[in-house]
Scaffold this motif. Structure first.
Motif, PDB file in Angstrom:
ATOM      1  N   LYS A  51     -11.219  -3.283   1.967  1.00  0.00           N
ATOM      2  CA  LYS A  51     -12.329  -2.724   1.195  1.00  0.00           C
ATOM      3  C   LYS A  51     -11.891  -2.442  -0.232  1.00  0.00           C
ATOM      4  CE  LYS A  51     -15.743   0.972   1.204  1.00  0.00           C
ATOM      5  NZ  LYS A  51     -16.193   2.196   1.854  1.00  0.00           N
ATOM      6  N   ALA A  52     -10.713  -1.862  -0.408  1.00  0.00           N
ATOM      7  CA  ALA A  52     -10.206  -1.570  -1.752  1.00  0.00           C
ATOM      8  C   ALA A  52      -9.986  -2.858  -2.539  1.00  0.00           C
ATOM      9  CB  ALA A  52      -8.903  -0.777  -1.653  1.00  0.00           C
ATOM     10  N   ALA A  53      -9.450  -3.879  -1.889  1.00  0.00           N
ATOM     11  CA  ALA A  53      -9.219  -5.154  -2.571  1.00  0.00           C
ATOM     12  C   ALA A  53     -10.538  -5.794  -2.978  1.00  0.00           C
ATOM     13  CB  ALA A  53      -8.425  -6.092  -1.672  1.00  0.00           C
ATOM     14  N   GLY A  54     -11.534  -5.684  -2.123  1.00  0.00           N
ATOM     15  CA  GLY A  54     -12.855  -6.231  -2.444  1.00  0.00           C
ATOM     16  C   GLY A  54     -13.485  -5.516  -3.617  1.00  0.00           C
ATOM     17  N   LEU A  55     -13.394  -4.191  -3.643  1.00  0.00           N
ATOM     18  CA  LEU A  55     -13.957  -3.425  -4.753  1.00  0.00           C
ATOM     19  C   LEU A  55     -13.214  -3.719  -6.049  1.00  0.00           C
ATOM     20  CD1 LEU A  55     -14.660   0.027  -3.063  1.00  0.00           C
ATOM     21  CD2 LEU A  55     -16.318  -1.724  -3.705  1.00  0.00           C
ATOM     22  N   GLU A  56     -11.889  -3.841  -5.963  1.00  0.00           N
ATOM     23  CA  GLU A  56     -11.089  -4.146  -7.144  1.00  0.00           C
ATOM     24  C   GLU A  56     -11.448  -5.537  -7.678  1.00  0.00           C
ATOM     25  OE1 GLU A  56      -6.457  -5.099  -8.093  1.00  0.00           O
ATOM     26  OE2 GLU A  56      -6.863  -3.428  -6.739  1.00  0.00           O
ATOM     27  N   GLY A  57     -11.591  -6.487  -6.794  1.00  0.00           N
ATOM     28  CA  GLY A  57     -11.984  -7.843  -7.201  1.00  0.00           C
ATOM     29  C   GLY A  57     -13.362  -7.863  -7.817  1.00  0.00           C
ATOM     30  N   LEU A  58     -14.267  -7.054  -7.279  1.00  0.00           N
ATOM     31  CA  LEU A  58     -15.621  -6.973  -7.813  1.00  0.00           C
ATOM     32  C   LEU A  58     -15.610  -6.420  -9.231  1.00  0.00           C
ATOM     33  CD1 LEU A  58     -18.674  -7.254  -7.281  1.00  0.00           C
ATOM     34  CD2 LEU A  58     -18.626  -4.925  -6.390  1.00  0.00           C
ATOM     35  N   GLU A  59     -14.824  -5.380  -9.447  1.00  0.00           N
ATOM     36  CA  GLU A  59     -14.733  -4.790 -10.783  1.00  0.00           C
ATOM     37  C   GLU A  59     -14.116  -5.772 -11.778  1.00  0.00           C
ATOM     38  OE1 GLU A  59     -16.061  -1.942 -11.828  1.00  0.00           O
ATOM     39  OE2 GLU A  59     -16.875  -1.729  -9.807  1.00  0.00           O
ATOM     40  N   LYS A  60     -13.088  -6.495 -11.361  1.00  0.00           N
ATOM     41  CA  LYS A  60     -12.472  -7.492 -12.240  1.00  0.00           C
ATOM     42  C   LYS A  60     -13.462  -8.607 -12.561  1.00  0.00           C
ATOM     43  CE  LYS A  60      -7.616  -6.878 -11.016  1.00  0.00           C
ATOM     44  NZ  LYS A  60      -6.422  -7.505 -10.422  1.00  0.00           N
ATOM     45  N   GLY A  61     -14.230  -9.002 -11.579  1.00  0.00           N
ATOM     46  CA  GLY A  61     -15.235 -10.046 -11.792  1.00  0.00           C
ATOM     47  C   GLY A  61     -16.308  -9.602 -12.763  1.00  0.00           C
ATOM     48  N   LYS A  62     -16.750  -8.361 -12.642  1.00  0.00           N
ATOM     49  CA  LYS A  62     -17.749  -7.840 -13.570  1.00  0.00           C
ATOM     50  C   LYS A  62     -17.205  -7.788 -14.990  1.00  0.00           C
ATOM     51  CE  LYS A  62     -20.378  -4.905 -10.393  1.00  0.00           C
ATOM     52  NZ  LYS A  62     -20.723  -3.505 -10.063  1.00  0.00           N
ATOM     53  N   ALA A  63     -15.961  -7.324 -15.130  1.00  0.00           N
ATOM     54  CA  ALA A  63     -15.345  -7.246 -16.454  1.00  0.00           C
ATOM     55  C   ALA A  63     -15.178  -8.635 -17.054  1.00  0.00           C
ATOM     56  CB  ALA A  63     -13.997  -6.540 -16.367  1.00  0.00           C
TER      57      ALA A  63
END
Length: 73
Positions: A51-63
């Protein structure tokens, strides 16, 4: 969803172990309970990390999308 999958996987493994060792369960009940507890903890840890990796990837993708949009303009 991740917690559900982790719980399902731990349940399948626990069920398999119970079925394979059904004749030996009586004397080894304490060991089995400890093993199941460790398995549940491990599955929860895996779920949290996913879950943490998914959220981190999502934030990087948005940025990345934001910076790409700014570069295009």
């Amino acid at each position: 969803m991740t917690y559900w999958l982790a719980g399902l996987a731990s349940g399948v493994v626990a069920g398999y172990l119970l079925y394979q060792n059904r004749e030996k369960i009586g004397p080894q009940k304490d060991k089995l309970v400890k093993l199941l507890g460790e398995l549940q903890k491990a599955s929860e840890d895996i779920g949290k990390k996913l879950k943490a990796a998914g959220l981190e990837g999502l934030e990087k993708g948005k940025a990345l999308a934001k910076s790409a949009g700014e570069n295009v303009n």
